[in-house]
Motif scaffolding. Structure first.
Motif, PDB file in Angstrom:
ATOM      1  N   PHE A 132     -63.880 -29.309   3.519  1.00 31.44           N
ATOM      2  CA  PHE A 132     -62.697 -29.655   2.735  1.00 31.44           C
ATOM      3  C   PHE A 132     -62.742 -28.983   1.359  1.00 31.44           C
ATOM      4  O   PHE A 132     -61.724 -28.516   0.842  1.00 31.44           O
ATOM      5  N   GLY A 133     -63.917 -28.962   0.739  1.00 32.08           N
ATOM      6  CA  GLY A 133     -64.046 -28.363  -0.586  1.00 32.08           C
ATOM      7  C   GLY A 133     -63.739 -26.877  -0.586  1.00 32.08           C
ATOM      8  O   GLY A 133     -63.018 -26.372  -1.457  1.00 32.08           O
ATOM      9  N   VAL A 134     -64.292 -26.156   0.391  1.00 29.94           N
ATOM     10  CA  VAL A 134     -64.022 -24.719   0.503  1.00 29.94           C
ATOM     11  C   VAL A 134     -62.539 -24.481   0.772  1.00 29.94           C
ATOM     12  O   VAL A 134     -61.917 -23.587   0.173  1.00 29.94           O
ATOM     13  N   ALA A 135     -61.954 -25.287   1.655  1.00 27.80           N
ATOM     14  CA  ALA A 135     -60.528 -25.144   1.950  1.00 27.80           C
ATOM     15  C   ALA A 135     -59.689 -25.402   0.706  1.00 27.80           C
ATOM     16  O   ALA A 135     -58.681 -24.720   0.457  1.00 27.80           O
ATOM     17  N   GLY A 136     -60.087 -26.392  -0.102  1.00 29.74           N
ATOM     18  CA  GLY A 136     -59.363 -26.691  -1.329  1.00 29.74           C
ATOM     19  C   GLY A 136     -59.406 -25.542  -2.316  1.00 29.74           C
ATOM     20  O   GLY A 136     -58.390 -25.197  -2.943  1.00 29.74           O
ATOM     21  N   LEU A 137     -60.583 -24.936  -2.475  1.00 27.79           N
ATOM     22  CA  LEU A 137     -60.712 -23.785  -3.378  1.00 27.79           C
ATOM     23  C   LEU A 137     -59.860 -22.615  -2.910  1.00 27.79           C
ATOM     24  O   LEU A 137     -59.193 -21.954  -3.711  1.00 27.79           O
ATOM     25  N   ILE A 138     -59.895 -22.343  -1.621  1.00 26.42           N
ATOM     26  CA  ILE A 138     -59.088 -21.241  -1.073  1.00 26.42           C
ATOM     27  C   ILE A 138     -57.604 -21.530  -1.263  1.00 26.42           C
ATOM     28  O   ILE A 138     -56.827 -20.649  -1.677  1.00 26.42           O
ATOM     29  N   CYS A 139     -57.206 -22.755  -0.965  1.00 22.50           N
ATOM     30  CA  CYS A 139     -55.794 -23.143  -1.088  1.00 22.50           C
ATOM     31  C   CYS A 139     -55.310 -22.997  -2.527  1.00 22.50           C
ATOM     32  O   CYS A 139     -54.184 -22.574  -2.782  1.00 22.50           O
ATOM     33  N   LEU A 140     -56.179 -23.332  -3.479  1.00 26.42           N
ATOM     34  CA  LEU A 140     -55.797 -23.264  -4.886  1.00 26.42           C
ATOM     35  C   LEU A 140     -55.873 -21.847  -5.434  1.00 26.42           C
ATOM     36  O   LEU A 140     -54.967 -21.399  -6.151  1.00 26.42           O
ATOM     37  N   GLY A 141     -56.948 -21.139  -5.110  1.00 28.02           N
ATOM     38  CA  GLY A 141     -57.199 -19.854  -5.749  1.00 28.02           C
ATOM     39  C   GLY A 141     -56.552 -18.644  -5.109  1.00 28.02           C
ATOM     40  O   GLY A 141     -56.128 -17.722  -5.815  1.00 28.02           O
ATOM     41  N   TRP A 142     -56.453 -18.639  -3.775  1.00 29.21           N
ATOM     42  CA  TRP A 142     -55.958 -17.437  -3.102  1.00 29.21           C
ATOM     43  C   TRP A 142     -54.532 -17.054  -3.509  1.00 29.21           C
ATOM     44  O   TRP A 142     -54.272 -15.879  -3.789  1.00 29.21           O
ATOM     45  N   PRO A 143     -53.580 -18.009  -3.573  1.00 24.96           N
ATOM     46  CA  PRO A 143     -52.234 -17.629  -4.026  1.00 24.96           C
ATOM     47  C   PRO A 143     -52.230 -17.075  -5.453  1.00 24.96           C
ATOM     48  O   PRO A 143     -51.431 -16.176  -5.764  1.00 24.96           O
ATOM     49  N   PRO A 274     -47.304 -28.322 -11.472  1.00 24.18           N
ATOM     50  CA  PRO A 274     -48.166 -27.788 -10.410  1.00 24.18           C
ATOM     51  C   PRO A 274     -47.339 -27.294  -9.227  1.00 24.18           C
ATOM     52  O   PRO A 274     -46.252 -27.812  -8.949  1.00 24.18           O
ATOM     53  N   THR A 275     -47.859 -26.302  -8.531  1.00 21.04           N
ATOM     54  CA  THR A 275     -47.196 -25.776  -7.340  1.00 21.04           C
ATOM     55  C   THR A 275     -47.593 -26.605  -6.120  1.00 21.04           C
ATOM     56  O   THR A 275     -48.469 -27.468  -6.189  1.00 21.04           O
ATOM     57  N   ALA A 276     -46.956 -26.305  -5.000  1.00 21.40           N
ATOM     58  CA  ALA A 276     -47.288 -27.004  -3.755  1.00 21.40           C
ATOM     59  C   ALA A 276     -48.738 -26.749  -3.366  1.00 21.40           C
ATOM     60  O   ALA A 276     -49.429 -27.655  -2.863  1.00 21.40           O
ATOM     61  N   THR A 277     -49.223 -25.524  -3.604  1.00 20.55           N
ATOM     62  CA  THR A 277     -50.622 -25.228  -3.264  1.00 20.55           C
ATOM     63  C   THR A 277     -51.579 -25.954  -4.200  1.00 20.55           C
ATOM     64  O   THR A 277     -52.704 -26.274  -3.812  1.00 20.55           O
ATOM     65  N   ASP A 278     -51.162 -26.203  -5.439  1.00 12.12           N
ATOM     66  CA  ASP A 278     -51.988 -27.000  -6.355  1.00 12.12           C
ATOM     67  C   ASP A 278     -52.176 -28.414  -5.803  1.00 12.12           C
ATOM     68  O   ASP A 278     -53.296 -28.950  -5.784  1.00 12.12           O
ATOM     69  N   PHE A 279     -51.076 -29.017  -5.363  1.00 15.81           N
ATOM     70  CA  PHE A 279     -51.165 -30.372  -4.813  1.00 15.81           C
ATOM     71  C   PHE A 279     -51.970 -30.388  -3.519  1.00 15.81           C
ATOM     72  O   PHE A 279     -52.725 -31.330  -3.254  1.00 15.81           O
ATOM     73  N   ALA A 280     -51.808 -29.337  -2.705  1.00 17.83           N
ATOM     74  CA  ALA A 280     -52.594 -29.254  -1.474  1.00 17.83           C
ATOM     75  C   ALA A 280     -54.084 -29.146  -1.801  1.00 17.83           C
ATOM     76  O   ALA A 280     -54.926 -29.775  -1.154  1.00 17.83           O
ATOM     77  N   GLY A 281     -54.402 -28.354  -2.834  1.00 16.40           N
ATOM     78  CA  GLY A 281     -55.788 -28.243  -3.272  1.00 16.40           C
ATOM     79  C   GLY A 281     -56.333 -29.570  -3.756  1.00 16.40           C
ATOM     80  O   GLY A 281     -57.489 -29.925  -3.492  1.00 16.40           O
ATOM     81  N   LEU A 282     -55.505 -30.333  -4.492  1.00 18.40           N
ATOM     82  CA  LEU A 282     -55.915 -31.650  -4.984  1.00 18.40           C
ATOM     83  C   LEU A 282     -56.233 -32.588  -3.818  1.00 18.40           C
ATOM     84  O   LEU A 282     -57.244 -33.295  -3.825  1.00 18.40           O
TER      85      LEU A 282
END
Length: 312
Positions: A132-143, A274-282
């Motif tokens: 979950f942590g890796v997915a959160g970082l990718i979701c937040l940082g990649w865009p 925050p963007t949608a990806t920010d909330f997804a990362g949260l």
């Protein structure tokens, strides 16, 4: 535990999360008028003084034994000094909402460092938390990387989370018998001393001319009041009062609420969007923390850091 006492403790845990969650926008607001080294020197210095007074009133042992200075100050440098300083500069360079989310990779880093330095087993629950942590970082940082808007402030927030986690490993590896409130007081005092050195080197105008207290905006006064009184003084008092009666894992669950409160309050008080990806990362980071920290069956709850609540 009686029902009234249980209800009081639950309320105290919620208040603790609220104090630390609101500290994120409070610090960002204070930074509009206060330079970062100065803000941290004031905040940590006031927190240290308050805890020393409380420890004296309670009759706690204040002076550290010879073998306690190095682990206490070493862990404190990582969980308090470096953590707080990095986040001050992170919030100057990146939106507070994103800094909150990235910083709260700290439970994930704690699991990784515990595996590397303590040999703790990566069970299924911790593996899920890491995923979950890796997915959160990718979701937040990649865009942000694709859009070319990735800020070095997020790197500082990430390093801050790693620093806090490494500090918890130090105190686990080298446990001490000093009362936690006394340990926290010394750690905050040392952090304030380091911040004061930073003031002298990088903000000499503050020492030379003093602060323009009359020029502070109203929001700066409110933010500074919250940071010193609620986030430092009252929050640490509640934290150690609860630790004296409840399992450490139960009390540490209050930190699960901090990132959500930090993000929501930053939106309401700072006008961040925050963007949608920010909330997804949260959401993913919160799931990661839950997987790592929530007790399951007879699993042993992780011990919290000696004196840090990841306050921002």
């Amino acid at each position: 535990m009686t029902a009234p006492r249980k209800g009081f403790d639950q309320l105290a845990i919620l208040m603790l999360a609220l104090f630390w969650g609101l500290n994120w926008p409070a610090v960002r607001a204070a930074l509009f008028d206060l330079p970062p080294w100065t803000l941290r020197a004031i905040g940590m210095g006031a927190g240290a003084l308050f805890l020393l007074i409380v420890a004296l009133i309670q009759g706690q042992r204040l002076w550290l034994k010879r073998g306690e200075w190095l682990p206490i100050l070493g862990a404190g440098f990582l969980t308090i000094t470096l953590f707080n300083l990095l986040l001050a500069f992170a919030q100057l360079a990146a939106p507070t909402t994103r800094a909150v989310i990235v910083t709260f990779t700290l439970p994930v880093w704690t699991v990784i460092f515990a595996r590397l330095f303590l040999g703790e087993r990566l069970d299924r629950r911790r593996q899920i938390g890491l995923a979950f942590g890796v997915a959160g970082l990718i979701c937040l940082g990649w865009p942000l990387i694709l859009a070319g808007t990735f800020s070095y402030g997020l790197v500082l927030a990430l390093i801050a989370g790693m620093s806090w986690a490494l500090g918890t490993i130090v105190i686990k590896r080298f446990p001490v018998s000093v009362p936690p409130i006394s340990a926290a007081a010394w750690q905050l005092a040392a952090g304030s001393f380091v911040a004061a050195i930073g003031m002298a080197l990088f903000e000499p105008q503050v020492l030379r001319d003093g602060l323009d207290w009359q020029g502070f905006q109203t929001r700066t006064w409110i933010a500074l009041f919250h940071h010193v009184v609620f986030s430092q003084a009252f929050a640490y008092l509640i934290w150690y009062n609860l630790l004296g009666r409840l399992p450490a894992g139960t009390v540490s669950l209050s930190t699960l609420l901090v990132p959500a409160i930090g993000v929501i309050s930053s939106v309401l008080l700072l006008g961040e969007r925050p963007t949608a990806t920010d909330f997804a990362g949260l959401i993913l980071m919160t799931l990661a923390a839950c997987a790592v920290m929530l007790p399951m069956g007879k699993a042993r709850s992780p011990e919290p850091a000696a004196a840090s609540g990841a306050t921002g």
